[in-house]
Design an enzyme around this catalytic site. Structure first.
Site, mmCIF file in Angstrom:
data_model
loop_
_atom_site.group_PDB
_atom_site.id
_atom_site.type_symbol
_atom_site.label_atom_id
_atom_site.label_comp_id
_atom_site.label_asym_id
_atom_site.label_seq_id
_atom_site.Cartn_x
_atom_site.Cartn_y
_atom_site.Cartn_z
ATOM 1 N N GLU A 333 0.558 -0.262 3.083
ATOM 2 C CA GLU A 333 -0.378 0.352 2.970
ATOM 3 C C GLU A 333 -1.042 0.670 4.727
ATOM 4 O O GLU A 333 -1.269 0.938 5.217
ATOM 5 C CB GLU A 333 -1.784 0.040 2.847
ATOM 6 C CG GLU A 333 -2.204 -0.881 0.682
ATOM 7 C CD GLU A 333 -3.255 -1.473 1.099
ATOM 8 O OE1 GLU A 333 -3.898 -1.290 0.219
ATOM 9 O OE2 GLU A 333 -3.499 -2.721 1.333
HETATM 10 C C1 ACM Z 1 -0.748 -5.511 -0.661
HETATM 11 O O1 ACM Z 1 -1.526 -5.332 -1.703
HETATM 12 N N1 ACM Z 1 -1.541 -4.441 -0.154
HETATM 13 C C2 ACM Z 1 0.266 -5.445 -0.618
#
Ligand code: ACM
Length: 723
Positions: A333
Site C-alpha cells: 500500500e
Molecule cells: C495489508 O493488509 N495492507 C497487507
C-alpha cells in the site's frame, strides 16, 4: 424490571405448534463420541478401550530429552491436573516426578533427536501417538513433533461417569504446510508482552508454528533500536518491546515450537520511521505518528543513500536479534503520492530506466534484499513486492486475492497466503476454513503448488485492544490452523464447528481471554444499575449480534482514532454468532424441501420469543445506561426481526397462503432491520428472509425439486445487501 407478555401472535404460533406436532420440549442432544482434536490428524483410528487418568498417571522419557521437552511436558501435565483436579507425583523441587526405571509408565515419550533449538522452516514436525488401555506412546523424530503430540493429548483428554481418560487411538500425524502463522499487528494498537505470550500458548495448542509480528506502522514503531533509538523513542508513546523482551519472546515461542518472523514495513506505512527521520521521507516533514486509520502518504525516499544507511544499520541490528531466516519488509500500500509529487524522484526513475513508481519500488526492494542478504536473511513481503525485477529467493505474502499467489508461483517465487484469513474483518469461521491455499480445483501446476508454503491468519489492530484482541483471533484461528495442517479433503463444516467449541475451551484454559473478557466488558457497558437479569439479557443480545464485516467499521465510525476507547457494544459482539448460526440451521430445516420439522419449528419459536423478551428488558436498561443508548436502534431491529419471524412461522404452520403482498412487506421490514448500527448487525436477518419466503411460497414446495426449491427461496429472498 419490565414484565413480559407474549404477543397474541406468539400464543397463536405456540398453540399451532402443539396442535400440529404435540411438541413443547426439545430432546437432549446425545453427546458425540467423535474426535475432539483440532487440527484433525493426518491419520487417526480410534480403537476400543481407554487409558484412565488417575493420580497414579506417570511419564517416562526415552531417547532425546532436553529442557524444551521437559517444559512442554510440564505444561501438558499442569493442564491435565488443572482440568481433572488430580495431583500427579511431584519432586521435592516442584517438578513432575518422571519414571526413570523400567517400571511401566502411563505415557512414554520417545524423541529420536532434539531438532533445532529455535525452530526453522521445513523442520520435521511429525509424531505418532498410540493410546491403549495400558499406556500412551508418543514418538517423534524431533522435539517439535513431541510438542505437537502434547497438544493432541491435551485435546484428547475427556471424562464420563467413570472418570478421566484418553480414548484408545492410533495417530500418525504431520502437517500439510510448513508455514502456519498468525500475524499480530502490535503497532496500530499496542499489544504488550502478556498478550503475545498467551497467544503463543494458543497457537501451540492448534499447532501453528509462525508468529509474525507486525512491528512498525504509520501509528507506531514498536521495537527498541539501540542503533537508532529515535525510532522507538519518537514513534511509540513509550509502548515498544525492548530487545530483552524480544529475546524472551523468541525463547518463549521456541519452547512451543514457534518461529518469530518480524516485520518492518517499508517503504510505505512508514510515518513512524519519518517521525524520527523526516529527512528520509519523499516529501518535506515534519511528521508525527498517525492516530487515525487508512493509507497515508509518507514513504521513504529510495533515491536517498541515507535511507539505505539507516536500513543497513537497523536491519543488521534486527538480524542479530531475530534468529529466523526471514525478515518481512511489508511493502504494501505505497500510494505513490509523495513519489509522484517529487521531481527529483521522478527524474531518478527516468535516469535509471525504472519506468514508473512500481519500478522504483522494485529497485528499492532489490537494495533491501541485498542488505538483508549481507546480514544472512531472506526477504518476505506483501503482494506488492511482486515485480519482474524481484530478486529470486524472496517470498511473496499474498493478501489481495488468489491471483497474487498464482502469479507469484508462476514467476517461481515461494508464497504464503493471507487473503481469506483476515480475521480482523469479522467473517464467519466457515469462510476462512473453506479457503484453501491450494484448493482441489487449483489451476497451479504441481511445480507451482510446491511453492505454496502455507498461510497466516492476520489480526490488524485498528479495532482491537489488549482486552478484545483474543476475541477477534480465537476461536476462529483454530479453524485456519486446521486448514493449514490437515488434509485438503477435511472440509466438514458442522464437524469443524463441533470441535471448535471444544478447542475454544482448551484455548481459554491455556490462558486466552476470548470468552472471559466479555462479562466485565458487559458490566461496564450496562452500568452499575443493571440487574443480574438485565445483564443476562445483554449477554444474550451481544451473543446474537455481530460486528460489521470487511472494512465497514471504518465507515461506521470514521471519527475513531488510536485514542478511542474500544469498549462499546460492537467490541462486545463477536464474529460468527453461535446462536445466529444455530437459528439459521433450524430455519434451514423448517424452510427445507420437506414438511416443516416440528422440533425446528419449536426451536425457532423459542428463539423468536426470547429475542422479544430481550428487547423489552434491554429497552428498560438502555433508558438508564448512557453507554447502551447506541444499542437502541439494533434493539428495534431485533424486535422487528422477532415480529416478522413469528408472523412467518404462523403463516408457515397454518399451511395457508398469506394475503397478496405479504412477502414484500416482510422483506422490506427485514431490510430495515438488516441495517448496521453502532458498527454491529444482526446475522439472523438472512435466515428470516428465507423463512418468510418459504411461508409465502409453501404451495410450491412439493412441486419443485429440493434444489429448485432452495434456489427459488434464494431468488425471492437473497441475503440482505449491506453497505
Ligand atoms: C495489508 O493488509 N495492507 C497487507
Amino acid at each position: 424490571m419490565s414484565s413480559f407478555e407474549p404477543c397474541p401472535c406468539v400464543r397463536r404460533v405456540f398453540f399451532l405448534l402443539v396442535a400440529l406436532f404435540g411438541v413443547t420440549q426439545l430432546p437432549a442432544v446425545p453427546a458425540s463420541s467423535a474426535t475432539t482434536v483440532m487440527p484433525l490428524p493426518a491419520v487417526q483410528q480410534f480403537t476400543t478401550g481407554r487409558l484412565a487418568v488417575t493420580p497414579a498417571f506417570s511419564v517416562e522419557l526415552q531417547g532425546s530429552a532436553d529442557a524444551r521437552l521437559r517444559a512442554g511436558l510440564a505444561r501438558l501435565l499442569r493442564q491435565v491436573e488443572a482440568r481433572t483436579g488430580l495431583t500427579f507425583a511431584h519432586t521435592p523441587a516442584g517438578g513432575f516426578a518422571l519414571k526413570s526405571d523400567a517400571a511401566h509408565a502411563s505415557l512414554v515419550i520417545d524423541c529420536a533427536a532434539p531438532g533445532s533449538a529455535v525452530p526453522v522452516l521445513g523442520e520435521d514436525e511429525s509424531y505418532t501417538l498410540e493410546v491403549t488401555s495400558t499406556e500412551a506412546v508418543l514418538k517423534a523424530p524431533t522435539i517439535l513433533g513431541a510438542l505437537h503430540g502434547f497438544a493432541t493429548l491435551q485435546q484428547l483428554l475427556q471424562a464420563d461417569a467413570s472418570g478421566w481418560f484418553f480414548p484408545a487411538v492410533r495417530i500418525n500425524d504431520q502437517p500439510r504446510f510448513p508455514w502456519r502463522g498468525l500475524m499480530i499487528d502490535v503497532a496500530r494498537h499496542w499489544q504488550p508482552l502478556e498478550v503475545i505470550q498467551r497467544n503463543l500458548d494458543g497457537m501451540a495448542l492448534v499447532k501453528l508454528n509462525v508468529l509474525h509480528l507486525h512491528l512498525t506502522e504509520d501509528q507506531g514503531f514498536r521495537i527498541e533500536s539501540k542503533t537508532f533509538p529515535r525510532l522507538h523513542e519518537l514513534g511509540s508513546d513509550g509502548h515498544y518491546f525492548t530487545q530483552d523482551q524480544i529475546r524472551g519472546l523468541i525463547a518463549y515461542a521456541a519452547e512451543r515450537g514457534i518461529r518469530v518472523v518480524p516485520e518492518f514495513d517499508i517503504p510505505g506505512h512508514a510515518t513512524s520511521w519519518v517521525t524520527a527521520f523526516p529527512e528520509l521521507a519523499s516529501a518535506p516533514g515534519p511528521y508525527a505518528i498517525e492516530r487515525k486509520w487508512g493509507v497515508f502518504d509518507p514513504v521513504l525516499d529510495p533515491t536517498n543513500p541515507r535511507v539505505y544507511a539507516l536500513l543497513d544499520g537497523f536491519l543488521g541490528e534486527m538480524a542479530a536479534l531475530f534468529p529466523d531466516a526471514y525478515i518481512h519488509i511489508g511493502g504494501d500500500e505505497n500510494n505513490g503520492v509523495q513519489w509522484s509529487a517529487n521531481a527529483k524522484i521522478q527524474a531518478f526513475i527516468r535516469e535509471h530506466n525504472l519506468k514508473d513508481n512500481a519500478g522504483l519500488h522494485a529497485y528499492f526492494n532489490g537494495k533491501v534484499h541485498a542488505i538483508l542478504a549481507q546480514h544472512g536473511k531472506k526477504l518476505i513481503g506483501w503482494d506488492e513486492i511482486l515485480h519482474p525485477d524481484l530478486t529470486s529467493g524472496s517470498v511473496v505474502h499474498s493478501w489481495r486475492g488468489p491471483t497474487g499467489l498464482a502469479e507469484a508461483t508462476r514467476l517461481g517465487f515461494a508464497t504464503i497466503l493471507s487473503n481469506g484469513y483476515y480475521i480482523d474483518l469479522n467473517y464467519p469461521t466457515a469462510d476462512h476454513y473453506l479457503n484453501d491455499p491450494v484448493p482441489a480445483d487449483t489451476r497451479l501446476s504441481p511445480e507451482q503448488q510446491k511453492l505454496v508454503l502455507g498461510g497466516e491468519a492476520t489480526i490488524w489492530a485498528e479495532w482491537v485492544t489488549p482486552e478484545t484482541i483474543d476475541s477477534r483471533i480465537w476461536p476462529r484461528t483454530a479453524a485456519i490452523a486446521e486448514r493449514l495442517w490437515s488434509a485438503r479433503d477435511v472440509r466438514d463444516v458442522p464437524d469443524m464447528y463441533r470441535r471448535l467449541a471444544l478447542v475454544s475451551r482448551r484455548l481459554e484454559e491455556a490462558g486466552l481471554q476470548h470468552a472471559s473478557y466479555l462479562d466485565p466488558a458487559l458490566r461496564r457497558l450496562a452500568g452499575d444499575q443493571a440487574s443480574p437479569a438485565e445483564l443476562a439479557a445483554l449477554r444474550a443480545f451481544v451473543d446474537l449480534i455481530e460486528p460489521v464485516k470487511h472494512y465497514q467499521r471504518g465507515n461506521q465510525q470514521p471519527e475513531a482514532t488510536q485514542f478511542t476507547p474500544l469498549t462499546g457494544l460492537v467490541d462486545c459482539a463477536r464474529a460468527d454468532s453461535a446462536p445466529g448460526r444455530e437459528f439459521a440451521a433450524q430455519v434451514a430445516m423448517l424452510a427445507g424441501p420437506l414438511s416443516p420439522d416440528p422440533q425446528a419449528a419449536n426451536s425457532v419459536l423459542q428463539a423468536l420469543v426470547a429475542w422479544k423478551f430481550t428487547t423489552v428488558q434491554l429497552a428498560a436498561l438502555a433508558a438508564r445506561s448512557p453507554r447502551l443508548q447506541e444499542a437502541q436502534p439494533l434493539l428495534t431491529s431485533l424486535a422487528t426481526a422477532s415480529a416478522v419471524g413469528q408472523e412467518a412461522l404462523s403463516v408457515l404452520l397454518s399451511r395457508q397462503a398469506p394475503v397478496a403482498g405479504w412477502l414484500q412487506t416482510q422483506l422490506s421490514r427485514l431490510d430495515e432491520a438488516a441495517k448496521p448500527h453502532a458498527a454491529a448487525e444482526l446475522p439472523v436477518i438472512a435466515p428470516l428472509r428465507l423463512l418468510a419466503a418459504a411461508a409465502a411460497e409453501q404451495d410450491k414446495r412439493r412441486t419443485l425439486s429440493p434444489d429448485a426449491w432452495k434456489q427459488h427461496l434464494l431468488d425471492l429472498a437473497p441475503p440482505p445487501v449491506t453497505p
